[in-house]
Design a protein around this motif. Structure first.
Motif, short mmCIF file in Angstrom:
data_model
loop_
_atom_site.label_atom_id
_atom_site.label_comp_id
_atom_site.label_asym_id
_atom_site.label_seq_id
_atom_site.Cartn_x
_atom_site.Cartn_y
_atom_site.Cartn_z
N THR A 9 9.34 -5.33 16.14
CA THR A 9 8.17 -5.51 15.30
C THR A 9 8.44 -6.56 14.24
OG1 THR A 9 6.55 -4.34 13.93
CG2 THR A 9 8.85 -3.69 13.70
N SER A 10 7.49 -6.78 13.37
CA SER A 10 7.63 -7.80 12.34
C SER A 10 8.14 -7.18 11.05
CB SER A 10 6.29 -8.50 12.09
OG SER A 10 5.30 -7.56 11.73
N LEU A 11 8.53 -8.05 10.13
CA LEU A 11 9.11 -7.62 8.86
C LEU A 11 8.30 -8.18 7.71
CD1 LEU A 11 11.57 -6.37 7.26
CD2 LEU A 11 12.60 -8.64 7.39
N ARG A 12 7.96 -7.31 6.75
CA ARG A 12 7.28 -7.72 5.53
C ARG A 12 8.26 -7.56 4.37
NH1 ARG A 12 1.73 -7.55 4.41
NH2 ARG A 12 1.56 -7.62 6.69
N VAL A 13 8.50 -8.62 3.62
CA VAL A 13 9.49 -8.61 2.56
C VAL A 13 8.80 -8.74 1.20
CG1 VAL A 13 11.53 -9.75 1.60
CG2 VAL A 13 11.21 -9.64 4.07
N THR A 14 9.19 -7.87 0.27
CA THR A 14 8.72 -7.96 -1.11
C THR A 14 9.83 -7.45 -2.01
OG1 THR A 14 6.93 -7.37 -2.66
CG2 THR A 14 7.67 -5.67 -1.12
N SER A 15 9.58 -7.35 -3.30
CA SER A 15 10.61 -6.91 -4.24
C SER A 15 9.98 -6.04 -5.31
CB SER A 15 11.32 -8.11 -4.88
OG SER A 15 10.42 -8.85 -5.67
N GLY A 16 10.81 -5.21 -5.93
CA GLY A 16 10.34 -4.32 -6.98
C GLY A 16 9.73 -5.06 -8.16
N PRO A 17 10.38 -6.12 -8.69
CA PRO A 17 9.79 -6.83 -9.83
C PRO A 17 8.43 -7.45 -9.53
CG PRO A 17 12.11 -7.38 -9.61
CD PRO A 17 11.74 -6.59 -8.39
N ALA A 18 8.16 -7.73 -8.26
CA ALA A 18 6.87 -8.34 -7.89
C ALA A 18 5.75 -7.32 -7.84
CB ALA A 18 6.99 -9.05 -6.55
N ILE A 19 6.08 -6.04 -7.84
CA ILE A 19 5.07 -4.98 -7.75
C ILE A 19 5.05 -4.25 -9.08
CG2 ILE A 19 4.34 -2.90 -6.52
CD1 ILE A 19 5.81 -3.94 -4.08
N GLN A 20 4.20 -4.67 -9.97
CA GLN A 20 4.12 -4.09 -11.31
C GLN A 20 2.93 -3.15 -11.48
OE1 GLN A 20 6.50 -4.34 -13.74
NE2 GLN A 20 7.62 -5.32 -12.07
N HIS A 21 2.02 -3.14 -10.51
CA HIS A 21 0.85 -2.28 -10.59
C HIS A 21 0.66 -1.58 -9.25
CE1 HIS A 21 -0.18 -4.29 -14.37
NE2 HIS A 21 0.02 -5.44 -13.74
N ALA A 22 0.01 -0.42 -9.32
CA ALA A 22 -0.25 0.32 -8.08
C ALA A 22 -1.11 -0.50 -7.13
CB ALA A 22 -0.92 1.65 -8.40
N GLY A 23 -2.01 -1.29 -7.69
CA GLY A 23 -2.88 -2.12 -6.85
C GLY A 23 -2.10 -3.15 -6.06
N ASP A 24 -1.01 -3.68 -6.64
CA ASP A 24 -0.18 -4.64 -5.91
C ASP A 24 0.41 -4.00 -4.66
OD1 ASP A 24 -0.73 -6.36 -7.99
OD2 ASP A 24 1.12 -5.91 -9.06
N LEU A 25 0.94 -2.78 -4.82
CA LEU A 25 1.53 -2.08 -3.68
C LEU A 25 0.46 -1.68 -2.68
CD1 LEU A 25 4.03 -0.91 -2.34
CD2 LEU A 25 3.66 1.18 -3.65
N ALA A 26 -0.71 -1.25 -3.16
CA ALA A 26 -1.80 -0.87 -2.26
C ALA A 26 -2.23 -2.05 -1.40
CB ALA A 26 -2.98 -0.33 -3.06
N ALA A 27 -2.24 -3.25 -1.98
CA ALA A 27 -2.62 -4.43 -1.20
C ALA A 27 -1.60 -4.72 -0.11
CB ALA A 27 -2.75 -5.63 -2.14
N VAL A 28 -0.31 -4.53 -0.43
CA VAL A 28 0.73 -4.76 0.57
C VAL A 28 0.65 -3.72 1.68
CG1 VAL A 28 3.22 -4.83 0.97
CG2 VAL A 28 2.27 -5.88 -1.07
N LEU A 29 0.51 -2.45 1.30
CA LEU A 29 0.50 -1.37 2.29
C LEU A 29 -0.72 -1.45 3.20
CD1 LEU A 29 1.65 1.62 0.04
CD2 LEU A 29 3.00 0.41 1.75
N SER A 30 -1.86 -1.78 2.63
CA SER A 30 -3.10 -1.81 3.43
C SER A 30 -3.11 -2.94 4.45
CB SER A 30 -4.31 -1.92 2.52
OG SER A 30 -4.26 -3.11 1.76
N SER A 31 -2.24 -3.94 4.25
CA SER A 31 -2.19 -5.06 5.19
C SER A 31 -1.12 -4.89 6.26
CB SER A 31 -1.94 -6.36 4.43
OG SER A 31 -0.68 -6.34 3.79
N LEU A 32 -0.38 -3.77 6.23
CA LEU A 32 0.67 -3.55 7.23
C LEU A 32 0.07 -3.23 8.58
CD1 LEU A 32 3.20 -1.35 5.20
CD2 LEU A 32 3.44 -3.76 5.79
N GLU A 33 0.75 -3.68 9.61
CA GLU A 33 0.36 -3.34 10.98
C GLU A 33 1.18 -2.15 11.46
OE1 GLU A 33 0.92 -6.80 13.32
OE2 GLU A 33 -0.57 -8.00 12.23
#
Length: 271
Positions: A9-33
């Motif tokens: 499968t594919s890999l999605r890479v992010t980092s803790g400092p880049a996710i400062q709000h719940a909405g940031d993580l929700a956007a990443v999670l909702s776009s996962l396949e």
């Protein structure tokens, strides 16, 4: 990357400092396949609201998206496809226990031994197009603190020295000369490490001495000494931590070429 490759499968890479709000993580999670691997580097730096959102996502594969503000706000549950979360951190103690316990497996990466680092350095030299002698690879590996990142950094510096001051060949002489210029000794200690050891041995008689006093002596912040220099010095058995402060071990005196003081309280030489 290995896990994603094994799963096909594919890999999605992010980092803790880049996710400062719940909405940031929700956007990443909702776009996962479905089946995708989400890698979060420095996961201990996730914001607390994002951590709580990740709890629900890992357990129920669901996130609640808040729409609107104030009294008219409402939470819309959004289903997520099954996915895999991989978190990485060098400070596992800063991870909240609820987050750490939700991972099905917790692994620890050990330091590399010199033979493994030689393989890393040889491959990197081939990618750089730099002719590397086996003796030079062994020399660089022995000064890399068991870390491939440091090994690759030192390799590039040796290559630079060889191209500017040598004939472009990375042999043993070039490796030793370059590492001497960059103040990396046989044990992999750099300028800060030796400054801490020398101050501990020559100015404080081997200790014990407090961290703040030691940091002021070498002209660095206490956090820099504690997080940058101390871990490797302790791991190599050059200094020790005691309730009264830091102390130098016999190996530290030997490495600096100094003679340790005789223990106090002895009236006669026991030799």
């Amino acid at each position: 990357m290995i896990i994603a490759n094994e799963l096909g499968t594919s890999l999605r890479v992010t980092s803790g400092p880049a996710i400062q709000h719940a909405g940031d993580l929700a956007a990443v999670l909702s776009s996962l396949e479905e089946g995708e691997v989400l890698f979060i580097d420095e996961i201990h730096r996730l914001a607390r609201p994002a951590e709580e959102l990740l709890y629900v996502a890992m357990e129920d594969f669901r996130v609640d998206v808040v729409v609107g503000k104030g009294a008219g706000a409402s939470a819309i549950p959004l289903s997520l496809p099954p996915f895999t979360v991989v978190g990485a951190t060098t400070r596992a103690g800063l991870l909240p226990a609820p987050l750490r316990d939700r991972f099905g497996f917790t692994g620890h990466l050990d330091f590399y031994d010199p033979a493994e680092l030689e393989r890393v350095i040889t491959r990197s030299a081939r990618l750089l197009g730099a002719p590397l002698a086996h003796a030079a690879a062994h020399e660089i590996a022995g000064r890399s603190r068991g870390t491939p990142r440091i090994a690759n950094r030192l390799l590039r510096r040796v290559r630079d020295w060889a191209q500017v001051r040598g004939d472009g060949t990375l042999d043993l002489a070039a490796a030793r000369a370059a590492l001497e210029v960059y103040e990396v000794d046989e044990l992999g200690l750099d300028r800060l490490d030796r400054s801490v050891l020398r101050a501990l041995c020559t100015r404080f008689g081997g200790g014990p001495v407090g961290l703040s006093t030691l940091a002021v002596t070498v002209g660095e912040e206490g956090e820099t000494v504690e997080t940058v220099a101390e871990p490797y010095l302790v791991r190599e058995g050059l200094i020790g931590r005691t309730p009264r402060g830091r102390v130098a071990t016999p190996a530290a005196w030997e490495h600096l070429g100094l003679v340790p003081p005789k223990p106090e309280g002895l009236l006669f030489d026991q030799g």
